[in-house]
Design a protein around this motif. Structure first.
Motif, PDB file in Angstrom:
ATOM      1  N   GLY A 125       0.903  -1.231   0.092  1.00 22.04           N
ATOM      2  CA  GLY A 125       0.098  -0.014  -0.030  1.00 22.04           C
ATOM      3  C   GLY A 125       0.908   1.339  -0.014  1.00 22.04           C
ATOM      4  O   GLY A 125       0.370   2.320   0.110  1.00 22.04           O
ATOM      5  N   THR A 127       3.255   4.202  -1.735  1.00 18.88           N
ATOM      6  CA  THR A 127       3.194   4.803  -3.056  1.00 18.88           C
ATOM      7  C   THR A 127       4.521   5.489  -2.966  1.00 18.88           C
ATOM      8  O   THR A 127       4.914   6.527  -2.173  1.00 18.88           O
ATOM      9  CB  THR A 127       2.069   5.704  -3.075  1.00 18.88           C
ATOM     10  OG1 THR A 127       0.937   4.971  -3.176  1.00 18.88           O
ATOM     11  CG2 THR A 127       2.006   6.284  -4.490  1.00 18.88           C
ATOM     12  N   ARG A 183      11.860   1.301 -10.723  1.00 17.43           N
ATOM     13  CA  ARG A 183      10.669   0.838 -10.592  1.00 17.43           C
ATOM     14  C   ARG A 183      10.287  -0.528 -10.466  1.00 17.43           C
ATOM     15  O   ARG A 183       9.564  -0.957  -9.738  1.00 17.43           O
ATOM     16  CB  ARG A 183       9.808   1.487 -11.830  1.00 17.43           C
ATOM     17  CG  ARG A 183       8.204   0.968 -11.869  1.00 17.43           C
ATOM     18  CD  ARG A 183       7.546   1.920 -12.988  1.00 17.43           C
ATOM     19  NE  ARG A 183       8.038   1.475 -14.398  1.00 17.43           N
ATOM     20  CZ  ARG A 183       7.537   2.464 -15.468  1.00 17.43           C
ATOM     21  NH1 ARG A 183       6.600   3.098 -15.209  1.00 17.43           N
ATOM     22  NH2 ARG A 183       8.128   1.945 -16.517  1.00 17.43           N
ATOM     23  N   GLU A 187       8.696  -2.425  -7.607  1.00 15.62           N
ATOM     24  CA  GLU A 187       7.490  -2.755  -7.682  1.00 15.62           C
ATOM     25  C   GLU A 187       7.527  -4.440  -7.184  1.00 15.62           C
ATOM     26  O   GLU A 187       6.695  -5.147  -6.822  1.00 15.62           O
ATOM     27  CB  GLU A 187       6.952  -3.086  -9.127  1.00 15.62           C
ATOM     28  CG  GLU A 187       6.412  -1.565  -9.659  1.00 15.62           C
ATOM     29  CD  GLU A 187       5.934  -1.582 -10.937  1.00 15.62           C
ATOM     30  OE1 GLU A 187       5.217  -0.542 -11.207  1.00 15.62           O
ATOM     31  OE2 GLU A 187       6.265  -2.164 -11.814  1.00 15.62           O
ATOM     32  N   LYS A 192       3.888   0.501  -4.944  1.00 19.11           N
ATOM     33  CA  LYS A 192       2.907   1.194  -6.119  1.00 19.11           C
ATOM     34  C   LYS A 192       3.864   2.482  -6.477  1.00 19.11           C
ATOM     35  O   LYS A 192       4.415   3.274  -5.690  1.00 19.11           O
ATOM     36  CB  LYS A 192       1.762   1.704  -5.470  1.00 19.11           C
ATOM     37  CG  LYS A 192       0.931   2.470  -6.603  1.00 19.11           C
ATOM     38  CD  LYS A 192      -0.295   2.988  -6.282  1.00 19.11           C
ATOM     39  CE  LYS A 192      -1.221   3.826  -7.288  1.00 19.11           C
ATOM     40  NZ  LYS A 192      -2.522   4.267  -6.847  1.00 19.11           N
ATOM     41  N   LEU A 194       4.739   5.431  -9.302  1.00 16.16           N
ATOM     42  CA  LEU A 194       4.063   6.437 -10.220  1.00 16.16           C
ATOM     43  C   LEU A 194       5.223   6.996 -10.872  1.00 16.16           C
ATOM     44  O   LEU A 194       6.381   7.482 -10.045  1.00 16.16           O
ATOM     45  CB  LEU A 194       2.920   7.037  -9.610  1.00 16.16           C
ATOM     46  CG  LEU A 194       1.869   6.573  -9.088  1.00 16.16           C
ATOM     47  CD1 LEU A 194       1.061   7.739  -8.305  1.00 16.16           C
ATOM     48  CD2 LEU A 194       1.129   5.871 -10.218  1.00 16.16           C
TER      49      LEU A 194
END
Length: 346
Positions: A125, A127, A183, A187, A192, A194
């Protein structure tokens, strides 16, 4: 003790007369037992024949067997109960006891029933926003990127072209490659991720520095990292991490992120050095690899913990040899990721 059947010697001291044959000296009781034994046996056989099995079950005539010590589900698949009397149905053997694979989702699959569930992954959860510095299309969009934007304390260009190595390898190429590798690593840990942009036709230039900050803010990112490489003189080598200064003006207020941003920067600096083998910059930061600045819109406008990392100097031949190496860029991505994960508590 004698072990033969010869008659006793007269010198043995026996009180029985020696002229009486030894084999006639039998006990009356022994003779009676010999006579009665066949009679008793015949009586028992007659009784069994007349009575028959009490229950009508032929198993009643089978001698009771000792209880088996084989666990339920043993070699014969049965509990070792005596066959002389019906027994309650055996409870089904558990999959764990029989060695059968546990069905997916079974409470036994993760331990015994009632066992506490495994602790949740601390990164689940979370980010992270990654900001690949510059854009390969900026060189063709000088008018757009030169537009001034408000960074709270003053105004600056929307974006810049970034630098290149002496051979023409662009900083924007480097930052996008490292960011994509970063990334992938994050991941894989359940984070998460962006991006502020992916370049390409949909983003031929920019975005502007104020938009880059806004993307991280709106995502409520737990951490934001802007990836860069420096472009100073030959002989200047090493990495450094740029931390936000405490600024307040207009839409800029970094008071809440200065502390956590420093923690993030320290974690990244230490892990980056460990993963890549690079040293802190020899031209600023006093050898700490950490620099505080108040003139970068991407930091001033951020409301989330954020840092920039300058991975090396593209204008130094030795640093450029590292920055252009795919293997080294993977190490750089791993080092940055390790720092972020450490900051997030993973």
């Amino acid at each position: 003790m004698r072990y033969d059947n010869s008659p006793p010697s007269p010198e043995s001291g026996s009180s029985i007369s020696p002229d009486r044959p030894w084999y006639t000296r039998r006990s009356t009781l022994a003779v009676a037992a010999a006579v009665l034994a066949p009679t008793c046996l015949a009586g028992w056989v007659l009784t069994q024949t007349l009575a028959g099995p009490a229950s009508g079950d032929p198993r009643a005539r089978v001698a009771p067997q000792p209880a088996s010590h084989t666990a339920p589900g043993g070699a014969d698949g049965k509990a070792g109960a005596s066959p002389s009397a019906p027994s309650a149905p055996a409870a089904p053997a558990s999959p764990a006891a029989s060695g059968s694979p546990l069905p997916s989702g079974s409470p036994l699959a993760s331990g015994s029933p009632g066992a506490p569930a495994a602790a949740p992954d601390p990164l689940a959860g979370r980010t992270v926003v990654i900001d690949p510095g510059h854009n390969t299309g900026n060189f063709k969009h000088s008018r757009e990127i030169n537009r001034q934007v408000d960074i709270g304390t003053n105004r600056k260009e929307c974006d810049t072209t970034g630098t290149t190595t002496n051979s023409g390898y662009m900083e924007a190429e480097f930052t996008m490659d490292v960011s994509r590798r970063l990334r992938t690593v994050l991941e894989a840990r359940g984070v998460k991720v962006l991006f502020t942009h992916e370049a390409g036709p949909e983003r031929p230039w920019g975005p502007c520095i104020d938009e880059r900050a806004r993307i991280g803010n709106e995502a409520k990112a737990d951490a934001v990292v802007s990836v860069h490489a420096d472009g100073v003189s030959e002989g200047s080598r090493g990495y450094h991490v740029i931390l936000p200064a405490k600024v307040r003006g207009g839409s800029a207020d970094t008071s809440k992120i200065v502390g956590p941003s420093r923690t993030l920067g320290e974690r990244i600096a230490g892990n980056f050095a460990r993963a890549t083998g690079s040293g802190p910059a020899n031209y600023l930061g006093s050898g700490t690899g950490l620099v505080v600045r108040d003139d970068l819109g991407g930091l001033n406008l951020s409301t989330r913990p954020k840092v920039f990392i300058e991975c090396g100097n593209m204008r130094d031949a030795k640093d450029a040899a590292l920055l252009t190496s795919p293997e080294w860029r993977q190490k750089a991505a791993q080092g940055i990721a390790d720092g972020i994960v450490g900051f997030l508590g993973g």
